[in-house]
Scaffold this active site. Sequence first.
Site, PDB file in Angstrom:
ATOM      1  N   SER A  74       0.801  -1.237   0.000  1.00 37.92           N
ATOM      2  CA  SER A  74       0.000   0.000   0.000  1.00 37.92           C
ATOM      3  C   SER A  74       0.826   1.276   0.000  1.00 37.92           C
ATOM      4  O   SER A  74       0.283   2.359  -0.255  1.00 37.92           O
ATOM      5  CB  SER A  74      -0.951   0.012   1.194  1.00 37.92           C
ATOM      6  OG  SER A  74      -2.030  -0.865   0.976  1.00 37.92           O
ATOM      7  N   LYS A  77       0.575   3.288  -3.083  1.00 36.15           N
ATOM      8  CA  LYS A  77      -0.583   4.151  -3.338  1.00 36.15           C
ATOM      9  C   LYS A  77      -0.204   5.625  -3.377  1.00 36.15           C
ATOM     10  O   LYS A  77      -0.787   6.405  -4.131  1.00 36.15           O
ATOM     11  CB  LYS A  77      -1.654   3.910  -2.266  1.00 36.15           C
ATOM     12  CG  LYS A  77      -2.253   2.507  -2.270  1.00 36.15           C
ATOM     13  CD  LYS A  77      -3.147   2.283  -1.058  1.00 36.15           C
ATOM     14  CE  LYS A  77      -3.738   0.876  -1.055  1.00 36.15           C
ATOM     15  NZ  LYS A  77      -4.547   0.612   0.153  1.00 36.15           N
ATOM     16  N   TYR A 202      -2.308  -3.484 -10.949  1.00 35.75           N
ATOM     17  CA  TYR A 202      -2.296  -3.109  -9.529  1.00 35.75           C
ATOM     18  C   TYR A 202      -1.426  -4.050  -8.693  1.00 35.75           C
ATOM     19  O   TYR A 202      -0.674  -3.608  -7.818  1.00 35.75           O
ATOM     20  CB  TYR A 202      -3.728  -3.097  -8.990  1.00 35.75           C
ATOM     21  CG  TYR A 202      -3.833  -2.646  -7.551  1.00 35.75           C
ATOM     22  CD1 TYR A 202      -3.620  -1.318  -7.199  1.00 35.75           C
ATOM     23  CD2 TYR A 202      -4.149  -3.554  -6.541  1.00 35.75           C
ATOM     24  CE1 TYR A 202      -3.725  -0.900  -5.878  1.00 35.75           C
ATOM     25  CE2 TYR A 202      -4.249  -3.142  -5.218  1.00 35.75           C
ATOM     26  CZ  TYR A 202      -4.038  -1.815  -4.891  1.00 35.75           C
ATOM     27  OH  TYR A 202      -4.131  -1.399  -3.587  1.00 35.75           O
ATOM     28  N   VAL A 272       1.173  -3.816   4.004  1.00 37.35           N
ATOM     29  CA  VAL A 272       1.033  -5.076   4.734  1.00 37.35           C
ATOM     30  C   VAL A 272       2.250  -5.988   4.606  1.00 37.35           C
ATOM     31  O   VAL A 272       2.287  -7.050   5.239  1.00 37.35           O
ATOM     32  CB  VAL A 272      -0.248  -5.841   4.320  1.00 37.35           C
ATOM     33  CG1 VAL A 272      -1.480  -5.068   4.715  1.00 37.35           C
ATOM     34  CG2 VAL A 272      -0.238  -6.163   2.834  1.00 37.35           C
TER      35      VAL A 272
END
Length: 318
Positions: A74, A77, A202, A272
């Site tokens: 993440s 992002k 992604y 994570v």
Amino acid sequence: MTQNGFREEKEVHNLEELKALIEEAKEFIPYGKVANYIPALAKANKKDLSLAVFLPDGRHFEAGNTSIRFTLQSISKVISLALVLMDRGEDYVFERVGMEPTGDPFNSIAKLEVRSAGKPLNPMINAGALAVTSMIKGHSIKDRFQRLLNFMRVLTDNKDLSYSKEVATSEFETAHLNRSLCYFMKEHGIITEDVELLLDLYTKQCSIEINCLEMARIGLIFALDGWDPISKKQLIPEKIAKICNTFMVTCGMYNASGEFAIKVGIPAKSGVSGGVMGAVPRRFGIGVYGPSLDEKGNSIAGIKLLELLASRYNLSIF
């Protein structure tokens, strides 16, 4: 506080202090567990904890095994958001993704159902990040991923930066909830492309591999509002860097962002895999790796380490 009432900013310069803080934070490792819902991430060594700090003058301090490479997850992002804002502009992006924090888990679908037109609340939750990734320009998935990877190579000053095919495949094969988010948003026109192709892009994005020092360098660039003091270049427009920093403060630590703002108080983004990138405005960048996670998906010892750093060096922006 100093006699005139201003907070004293202590400079990071003592490696032994950093090592001592790591040893103190390591006591929290047993209370977490590595991410196992993505099989490839379950292979991480739960006991690992490392830290890098990158200063504007080029000095950097490392403690723990900072040679370990881990996937961004993440943390990517923030990078994709910066790239897409540079590509598309604020109006285009925020017509499709909101700017509000959420108290829900990062992979929740709940707010998509109650918000108008399935618009994700912000770019740091999975739904918002998937929508942002769908905006990366390019003629093919390969082309779009290469643009993102090249941007990452510039930010890290590592022309050999790549991704883990094993982790990308593992994530793609288990991305059932992310598929649900994509199809829900596609129903409302937020996403218009093929869902499987978007997930391919992604999962590759999330699987870009990095180490603590490279992550601290990116953190430094955000800390200096997009300016890279090493190359002497504005790599991210100042306004876009400020937008990304704001999202990191309000949404960067999943649904623990409020608590993190109180206890640490710096722009930061977690993943994570156990990584945490921090940006201390006008001072330095931080890279932390500790794959033992708390119940909200943040590095349990990494968060404690950042709390100790914030206390020791007066890091909080508040």
